[in-house]
Scaffold this active site. Structure first.
Site, PDB file in Angstrom:
ATOM      1  N   CYS A  64     -13.610  22.921 -32.619  1.00 34.42           N
ATOM      2  CA  CYS A  64     -14.110  22.649 -31.308  1.00 34.42           C
ATOM      3  C   CYS A  64     -14.929  23.857 -30.971  1.00 34.42           C
ATOM      4  O   CYS A  64     -15.507  23.868 -29.819  1.00 34.42           O
ATOM      5  CB  CYS A  64     -13.081  22.004 -30.319  1.00 34.42           C
TER       6      CYS A  64
ATOM      7  N   HIS B 205     -13.014  25.354 -21.278  1.00 34.90           N
ATOM      8  CA  HIS B 205     -13.031  24.386 -22.387  1.00 34.90           C
ATOM      9  C   HIS B 205     -12.451  23.132 -21.705  1.00 34.90           C
ATOM     10  O   HIS B 205     -12.881  22.232 -22.167  1.00 34.90           O
ATOM     11  CB  HIS B 205     -12.183  25.048 -23.459  1.00 34.90           C
TER      12      HIS B 205
ATOM     13  N   HIS C 279     -15.063  14.918 -24.674  1.00 34.47           N
ATOM     14  CA  HIS C 279     -15.315  16.114 -25.373  1.00 34.47           C
ATOM     15  C   HIS C 279     -16.275  16.074 -26.536  1.00 34.47           C
ATOM     16  O   HIS C 279     -15.995  15.001 -27.545  1.00 34.47           O
ATOM     17  CB  HIS C 279     -13.813  16.537 -26.083  1.00 34.47           C
TER      18      HIS C 279
END
Length: 375
Positions: free
Chosen positions: A142, A270, A304
Protein backbone atom coordinates in the site's frame (compact mmCIF):
# COMPACT_ATOMS: atom_id res chain seq x y z
CA UNK A 1 16.28 17.03 -1.64
CA UNK A 2 19.20 18.83 -3.25
CA UNK A 3 17.14 20.03 -6.21
CA UNK A 4 13.45 20.97 -5.93
CA UNK A 5 10.85 18.78 -7.63
CA UNK A 6 7.58 20.23 -8.85
CA UNK A 7 4.17 18.78 -9.67
CA UNK A 8 3.49 20.19 -13.15
CA UNK A 9 0.29 18.36 -14.03
CA UNK A 10 -2.02 15.67 -12.71
CA UNK A 11 -5.02 13.48 -13.44
CA UNK A 12 -7.31 11.33 -11.29
CA UNK A 13 -9.83 8.78 -12.54
CA UNK A 14 -12.02 7.08 -9.93
CA UNK A 15 -15.68 6.02 -9.59
CA UNK A 16 -16.24 9.57 -8.27
CA UNK A 17 -15.40 11.02 -11.69
CA UNK A 18 -13.02 11.04 -14.64
CA UNK A 19 -11.39 14.40 -13.91
CA UNK A 20 -9.72 15.94 -10.88
CA UNK A 21 -12.38 18.66 -10.85
CA UNK A 22 -15.18 16.09 -10.60
CA UNK A 23 -13.31 14.24 -7.89
CA UNK A 24 -12.68 17.35 -5.79
CA UNK A 25 -16.32 18.45 -6.01
CA UNK A 26 -17.45 15.02 -4.78
CA UNK A 27 -14.86 14.95 -1.99
CA UNK A 28 -15.97 18.33 -0.66
CA UNK A 29 -19.60 17.15 -0.76
CA UNK A 30 -18.59 14.00 1.21
CA UNK A 31 -19.93 11.83 -1.61
CA UNK A 32 -19.05 8.15 -1.38
CA UNK A 33 -18.65 5.83 -4.36
CA UNK A 34 -18.66 2.76 -2.10
CA UNK A 35 -21.56 0.44 -2.90
CA UNK A 36 -22.77 -3.00 -1.71
CA UNK A 37 -22.09 -6.01 -3.92
CA UNK A 38 -23.25 -9.60 -3.43
CA UNK A 39 -20.88 -12.53 -3.70
CA UNK A 40 -21.99 -16.17 -3.57
CA UNK A 41 -19.33 -17.23 -1.06
CA UNK A 42 -18.33 -14.02 0.70
CA UNK A 43 -21.79 -12.50 1.08
CA UNK A 44 -22.38 -8.76 0.86
CA UNK A 45 -19.21 -6.75 0.25
CA UNK A 46 -18.74 -2.99 0.09
CA UNK A 47 -16.30 -1.49 -2.39
CA UNK A 48 -15.89 1.28 -4.94
CA UNK A 49 -15.82 0.12 -8.56
CA UNK A 50 -16.27 1.55 -12.04
CA UNK A 51 -19.48 0.69 -13.83
CA UNK A 52 -19.45 -1.68 -16.79
CA UNK A 53 -20.19 1.27 -19.09
CA UNK A 54 -16.93 3.06 -18.19
CA UNK A 55 -14.69 2.57 -21.21
CA UNK A 56 -11.89 5.15 -20.67
CA UNK A 57 -11.66 6.41 -24.28
CA UNK A 58 -8.11 7.02 -25.49
CA UNK A 59 -6.68 8.98 -28.41
CA UNK A 60 -5.51 5.88 -30.22
CA UNK A 61 -7.27 2.51 -30.47
CA UNK A 62 -6.97 0.79 -27.08
CA UNK A 63 -8.98 -2.31 -27.90
CA UNK A 64 -5.93 -4.51 -27.40
CA UNK A 65 -5.41 -3.24 -23.85
CA UNK A 66 -6.83 -4.57 -20.58
CA UNK A 67 -8.95 -2.53 -18.16
CA UNK A 68 -6.03 -1.41 -15.99
CA UNK A 69 -3.88 -0.63 -19.02
CA UNK A 70 -6.65 1.55 -20.47
CA UNK A 71 -6.96 3.27 -17.09
CA UNK A 72 -3.25 4.10 -17.13
CA UNK A 73 -3.39 5.36 -20.72
CA UNK A 74 -6.53 7.44 -20.17
CA UNK A 75 -5.14 9.08 -17.03
CA UNK A 76 -1.69 9.74 -18.50
CA UNK A 77 -3.19 11.31 -21.64
CA UNK A 78 -5.21 13.70 -19.46
CA UNK A 79 -2.16 14.73 -17.45
CA UNK A 80 0.00 15.26 -20.56
CA UNK A 81 -2.74 17.35 -22.20
CA UNK A 82 -2.71 19.74 -19.23
CA UNK A 83 1.00 20.54 -19.58
CA UNK A 84 1.86 24.04 -20.76
CA UNK A 85 4.72 22.76 -22.93
CA UNK A 86 5.44 19.77 -25.15
CA UNK A 87 7.78 17.13 -23.76
CA UNK A 88 10.22 14.96 -25.70
CA UNK A 89 9.56 11.30 -24.89
CA UNK A 90 13.31 10.57 -25.01
CA UNK A 91 13.66 12.74 -21.91
CA UNK A 92 10.72 11.17 -20.05
CA UNK A 93 10.80 8.25 -17.64
CA UNK A 94 7.62 6.36 -16.75
CA UNK A 95 7.27 5.10 -13.17
CA UNK A 96 4.28 2.84 -12.48
CA UNK A 97 2.78 1.83 -9.14
CA UNK A 98 0.47 -1.15 -8.81
CA UNK A 99 0.06 -4.04 -6.39
CA UNK A 100 -1.84 -6.44 -8.64
CA UNK A 101 -1.66 -5.27 -12.27
CA UNK A 102 -3.56 -7.68 -14.53
CA UNK A 103 -4.20 -10.22 -11.76
CA UNK A 104 -7.91 -10.45 -12.65
CA UNK A 105 -6.87 -12.48 -15.73
CA UNK A 106 -5.05 -15.09 -13.65
CA UNK A 107 -7.74 -17.71 -14.26
CA UNK A 108 -8.16 -16.90 -17.97
CA UNK A 109 -6.43 -19.65 -20.00
CA UNK A 110 -6.46 -17.47 -23.12
CA UNK A 111 -4.63 -14.57 -21.50
CA UNK A 112 -0.87 -14.26 -22.07
CA UNK A 113 0.65 -15.29 -18.71
CA UNK A 114 3.66 -13.02 -19.33
CA UNK A 115 1.32 -10.04 -19.25
CA UNK A 116 0.39 -10.90 -15.67
CA UNK A 117 3.82 -9.58 -14.74
CA UNK A 118 3.47 -5.91 -13.81
CA UNK A 119 6.69 -5.06 -15.63
CA UNK A 120 5.32 -6.41 -18.91
CA UNK A 121 2.06 -4.50 -18.34
CA UNK A 122 4.14 -1.34 -17.86
CA UNK A 123 5.97 -1.99 -21.14
CA UNK A 124 2.63 -2.14 -22.99
CA UNK A 125 1.57 1.25 -21.61
CA UNK A 126 4.94 2.94 -22.24
CA UNK A 127 4.99 1.70 -25.84
CA UNK A 128 1.54 3.24 -26.40
CA UNK A 129 3.21 6.63 -25.85
CA UNK A 130 6.22 5.70 -28.02
CA UNK A 131 8.48 6.11 -25.01
CA UNK A 132 11.91 4.55 -25.70
CA UNK A 133 12.97 4.25 -22.05
CA UNK A 134 12.48 1.15 -19.92
CA UNK A 135 9.67 1.93 -17.44
CA UNK A 136 10.18 1.41 -13.73
CA UNK A 137 7.63 -0.43 -11.58
CA UNK A 138 7.18 0.04 -7.84
CA UNK A 139 5.08 -2.69 -6.24
CA UNK A 140 5.41 -2.59 -2.47
CA UNK A 141 1.92 -3.10 -1.08
CA UNK A 142 0.00 0.00 0.00
CA UNK A 143 2.98 2.39 0.01
CA UNK A 144 3.68 1.72 -3.67
CA UNK A 145 2.25 5.06 -4.81
CA UNK A 146 4.26 7.21 -2.40
CA UNK A 147 7.41 5.20 -3.03
CA UNK A 148 6.94 5.67 -6.78
CA UNK A 149 6.87 9.44 -6.20
CA UNK A 150 9.90 9.14 -3.92
CA UNK A 151 11.80 7.21 -6.60
CA UNK A 152 10.85 9.79 -9.25
CA UNK A 153 12.17 12.60 -7.04
CA UNK A 154 15.46 10.75 -6.60
CA UNK A 155 15.79 10.16 -10.35
CA UNK A 156 15.21 13.86 -11.10
CA UNK A 157 18.14 14.75 -8.84
CA UNK A 158 20.46 13.18 -11.43
CA UNK A 159 19.03 15.32 -14.28
CA UNK A 160 19.05 12.40 -16.73
CA UNK A 161 15.37 13.05 -17.52
CA UNK A 162 13.51 16.34 -17.85
CA UNK A 163 10.23 14.80 -16.67
CA UNK A 164 9.06 11.73 -14.82
CA UNK A 165 5.49 10.56 -15.30
CA UNK A 166 4.31 8.71 -12.19
CA UNK A 167 1.09 6.74 -12.57
CA UNK A 168 -0.58 4.34 -10.17
CA UNK A 169 -3.58 2.08 -10.70
CA UNK A 170 -5.28 -0.99 -9.29
CA UNK A 171 -8.61 -2.65 -10.00
CA UNK A 172 -10.97 -4.53 -7.70
CA UNK A 173 -11.02 -8.23 -8.51
CA UNK A 174 -12.18 -11.43 -6.83
CA UNK A 175 -8.54 -12.29 -6.15
CA UNK A 176 -8.00 -9.07 -4.19
CA UNK A 177 -11.35 -9.21 -2.39
CA UNK A 178 -10.84 -12.80 -1.29
CA UNK A 179 -7.41 -11.94 0.09
CA UNK A 180 -8.69 -9.15 2.32
CA UNK A 181 -11.75 -11.25 3.19
CA UNK A 182 -9.48 -14.04 4.44
CA UNK A 183 -7.79 -11.52 6.75
CA UNK A 184 -11.25 -10.54 8.04
CA UNK A 185 -10.23 -6.98 7.15
CA UNK A 186 -13.25 -5.95 5.05
CA UNK A 187 -15.82 -3.63 6.58
CA UNK A 188 -19.45 -4.85 6.62
CA UNK A 189 -20.47 -1.29 5.68
CA UNK A 190 -18.76 1.63 3.86
CA UNK A 191 -15.56 2.20 5.81
CA UNK A 192 -15.33 4.97 8.43
CA UNK A 193 -11.70 6.06 8.98
CA UNK A 194 -10.78 7.07 12.56
CA UNK A 195 -14.38 6.59 13.68
CA UNK A 196 -15.46 4.70 16.81
CA UNK A 197 -17.56 2.24 14.80
CA UNK A 198 -14.90 1.45 12.18
CA UNK A 199 -14.72 -2.25 11.38
CA UNK A 200 -12.33 -2.62 8.46
CA UNK A 201 -11.40 -1.37 5.02
CA UNK A 202 -13.45 -0.90 1.85
CA UNK A 203 -11.51 -1.55 -1.35
CA UNK A 204 -11.64 0.69 -4.40
CA UNK A 205 -10.22 1.08 -7.87
CA UNK A 206 -8.84 4.04 -9.74
CA UNK A 207 -5.81 5.67 -11.31
CA UNK A 208 -3.78 8.76 -10.58
CA UNK A 209 -1.02 10.36 -12.65
CA UNK A 210 1.34 13.17 -11.73
CA UNK A 211 4.02 14.66 -13.99
CA UNK A 212 7.13 15.76 -12.11
CA UNK A 213 10.09 17.91 -13.12
CA UNK A 214 12.94 19.80 -11.49
CA UNK A 215 11.89 22.81 -13.58
CA UNK A 216 8.54 24.44 -12.74
CA UNK A 217 6.17 25.63 -15.45
CA UNK A 218 4.77 28.36 -13.20
CA UNK A 219 5.08 29.72 -9.68
CA UNK A 220 1.83 27.96 -8.76
CA UNK A 221 3.32 24.47 -9.17
CA UNK A 222 3.31 22.57 -5.87
CA UNK A 223 6.78 21.57 -4.71
CA UNK A 224 7.56 18.15 -3.29
CA UNK A 225 9.84 19.23 -0.47
CA UNK A 226 10.72 15.74 0.70
CA UNK A 227 9.74 12.08 0.32
CA UNK A 228 10.85 9.33 2.70
CA UNK A 229 10.01 5.68 3.34
CA UNK A 230 10.87 3.32 6.20
CA UNK A 231 10.12 -0.21 7.39
CA UNK A 232 9.26 -1.30 10.93
CA UNK A 233 9.62 -5.04 10.11
CA UNK A 234 6.82 -5.71 12.59
CA UNK A 235 4.64 -8.27 10.81
CA UNK A 236 3.70 -9.44 7.33
CA UNK A 237 0.26 -7.82 7.49
CA UNK A 238 0.11 -5.84 10.76
CA UNK A 239 1.70 -2.44 11.47
CA UNK A 240 3.70 -1.77 14.61
CA UNK A 241 1.18 -1.07 17.37
CA UNK A 242 3.21 1.95 18.52
CA UNK A 243 3.52 3.44 15.02
CA UNK A 244 7.32 3.50 15.33
CA UNK A 245 7.88 2.86 11.62
CA UNK A 246 5.60 5.71 10.59
CA UNK A 247 7.17 7.96 13.24
CA UNK A 248 10.56 7.25 11.69
CA UNK A 249 9.33 8.18 8.20
CA UNK A 250 7.59 11.39 9.35
CA UNK A 251 10.58 12.53 11.43
CA UNK A 252 12.87 11.99 8.46
CA UNK A 253 10.61 13.74 5.97
CA UNK A 254 10.19 16.78 8.27
CA UNK A 255 13.97 16.99 8.68
CA UNK A 256 14.59 16.66 4.94
CA UNK A 257 11.94 19.29 4.17
CA UNK A 258 13.61 21.62 6.69
CA UNK A 259 10.37 22.50 8.45
CA UNK A 260 8.95 22.27 11.96
CA UNK A 261 5.97 20.00 12.83
CA UNK A 262 4.01 23.11 13.80
CA UNK A 263 4.23 24.36 10.19
CA UNK A 264 2.14 21.46 8.84
CA UNK A 265 -1.26 22.87 7.88
CA UNK A 266 -3.04 19.64 6.99
CA UNK A 267 -2.47 15.87 7.00
CA UNK A 268 -3.79 13.47 4.37
CA UNK A 269 -3.67 10.25 6.40
CA UNK A 270 -3.58 6.67 5.16
CA UNK A 271 -6.72 6.11 7.25
CA UNK A 272 -7.81 2.63 6.15
CA UNK A 273 -10.45 2.33 8.90
CA UNK A 274 -8.97 -0.90 10.23
CA UNK A 275 -8.69 -1.00 14.01
CA UNK A 276 -4.90 -1.18 14.13
CA UNK A 277 -3.96 1.15 11.25
CA UNK A 278 -5.97 4.12 12.48
CA UNK A 279 -4.81 3.65 16.08
CA UNK A 280 -1.19 3.35 14.97
CA UNK A 281 -1.42 6.51 12.85
CA UNK A 282 -3.02 8.46 15.70
CA UNK A 283 -0.21 7.41 18.05
CA UNK A 284 2.40 8.34 15.44
CA UNK A 285 0.88 11.80 14.93
CA UNK A 286 0.89 12.35 18.70
CA UNK A 287 4.53 11.27 18.98
CA UNK A 288 5.57 13.69 16.23
CA UNK A 289 3.51 16.50 17.76
CA UNK A 290 1.04 17.02 14.91
CA UNK A 291 -2.10 15.45 16.41
CA UNK A 292 -3.78 18.89 16.56
CA UNK A 293 -3.34 19.50 12.82
CA UNK A 294 -6.44 19.00 10.63
CA UNK A 295 -6.41 15.41 9.36
CA UNK A 296 -8.60 13.45 6.96
CA UNK A 297 -8.80 10.25 4.95
CA UNK A 298 -10.51 9.78 1.58
CA UNK A 299 -10.94 6.02 2.00
CA UNK A 300 -14.58 6.67 2.97
CA UNK A 301 -15.09 8.26 -0.47
CA UNK A 302 -13.26 5.96 -2.87
CA UNK A 303 -12.13 3.02 -0.75
CA UNK A 304 -8.54 1.83 -0.60
CA UNK A 305 -7.10 1.93 -4.11
CA UNK A 306 -3.98 0.01 -3.07
CA UNK A 307 -1.07 0.81 -5.41
CA UNK A 308 -2.85 3.90 -6.70
CA UNK A 309 -3.68 5.28 -3.23
CA UNK A 310 -0.49 7.22 -2.54
CA UNK A 311 -0.57 8.96 -5.92
CA UNK A 312 -4.31 9.65 -6.03
CA UNK A 313 -4.30 10.99 -2.47
CA UNK A 314 -1.19 13.15 -3.03
CA UNK A 315 -2.95 14.72 -6.02
CA UNK A 316 -6.06 15.34 -3.91
CA UNK A 317 -3.90 17.01 -1.25
CA UNK A 318 -2.12 19.23 -3.79
CA UNK A 319 -5.40 20.36 -5.32
CA UNK A 320 -6.91 21.11 -1.90
CA UNK A 321 -3.85 23.26 -1.19
CA UNK A 322 -4.41 25.18 -4.43
CA UNK A 323 -8.03 25.72 -3.40
CA UNK A 324 -7.17 26.52 0.24
CA UNK A 325 -9.96 24.21 1.32
CA UNK A 326 -9.50 21.12 3.49
CA UNK A 327 -11.16 17.87 2.41
CA UNK A 328 -13.62 16.42 4.98
CA UNK A 329 -13.24 12.84 6.17
CA UNK A 330 -16.35 11.04 4.89
CA UNK A 331 -17.92 8.60 7.34
CA UNK A 332 -16.37 10.13 10.45
CA UNK A 333 -18.70 10.85 13.34
CA UNK A 334 -17.07 10.05 16.69
CA UNK A 335 -13.41 9.63 17.66
CA UNK A 336 -12.43 5.98 17.81
CA UNK A 337 -8.70 6.21 18.56
CA UNK A 338 -7.03 6.57 21.96
CA UNK A 339 -5.49 9.82 20.76
CA UNK A 340 -8.08 12.45 19.87
CA UNK A 341 -7.24 13.75 16.42
CA UNK A 342 -8.53 16.88 14.71
CA UNK A 343 -10.46 14.90 12.09
CA UNK A 344 -12.08 17.22 9.54
CA UNK A 345 -15.87 16.80 9.49
CA UNK A 346 -16.84 19.43 6.90
CA UNK A 347 -15.02 21.18 4.04
CA UNK A 348 -13.07 23.98 5.71
CA UNK A 349 -11.65 27.08 3.95
CA UNK A 350 -8.15 27.58 5.31
CA UNK A 351 -4.84 28.85 3.98
CA UNK A 352 -2.80 25.77 3.15
CA UNK A 353 0.92 26.11 2.52
CA UNK A 354 2.43 22.86 3.81
CA UNK A 355 0.77 19.44 3.65
CA UNK A 356 1.82 16.01 4.92
CA UNK A 357 0.77 12.77 3.20
CA UNK A 358 1.32 9.44 4.94
CA UNK A 359 0.92 5.78 4.00
CA UNK A 360 1.54 2.40 5.57
CA UNK A 361 1.32 -1.09 4.14
CA UNK A 362 1.75 -4.83 4.48
CA UNK A 363 5.29 -5.92 5.20
CA UNK A 364 5.89 -3.05 7.64
CA UNK A 365 6.28 -0.35 5.00
CA UNK A 366 5.69 3.31 5.82
CA UNK A 367 6.06 6.45 3.71
CA UNK A 368 5.62 10.20 4.07
CA UNK A 369 5.71 13.16 1.69
CA UNK A 370 5.78 16.90 2.38
CA UNK A 371 4.17 19.25 -0.19
CA UNK A 372 4.69 23.01 -0.19
CA UNK A 373 2.75 25.63 -2.10
CA UNK A 374 4.97 28.26 -3.69
CA UNK A 375 2.28 30.91 -4.18
Amino acid sequence: MKNPVYMLSDSVVTPLGNTIEENMDKLYAKTSAIRPYSHAQMGTLFHSQFSETDTFPTKKDSGAYTKIERLFIYSIEQAVAKLSSTIDQKNVLFVFASTKGNIEYLADPDFDPERLRIGIMADYVARYFNNPNKPVVVSNACISGLQAIQYACQILQHKKYSHVIVSGADCVSEFVLSGFYSFQALSPFPCTPFDKRRAGVSLGEGCGTVILSSQPESDTNIEIRAAVSSNDANHLSGPSRTGEGLVSAIKAVIKEADIQPSEIDVISAHGTATIYNDEMEALAFQTIGVSAAPVYSVKGNIGHTLGAAGIVETIYLANSMHLNKIIPSAGFSETGTSVVLNVVREAVPQKLTIGLKTASGFGGGNAAIILKKQK
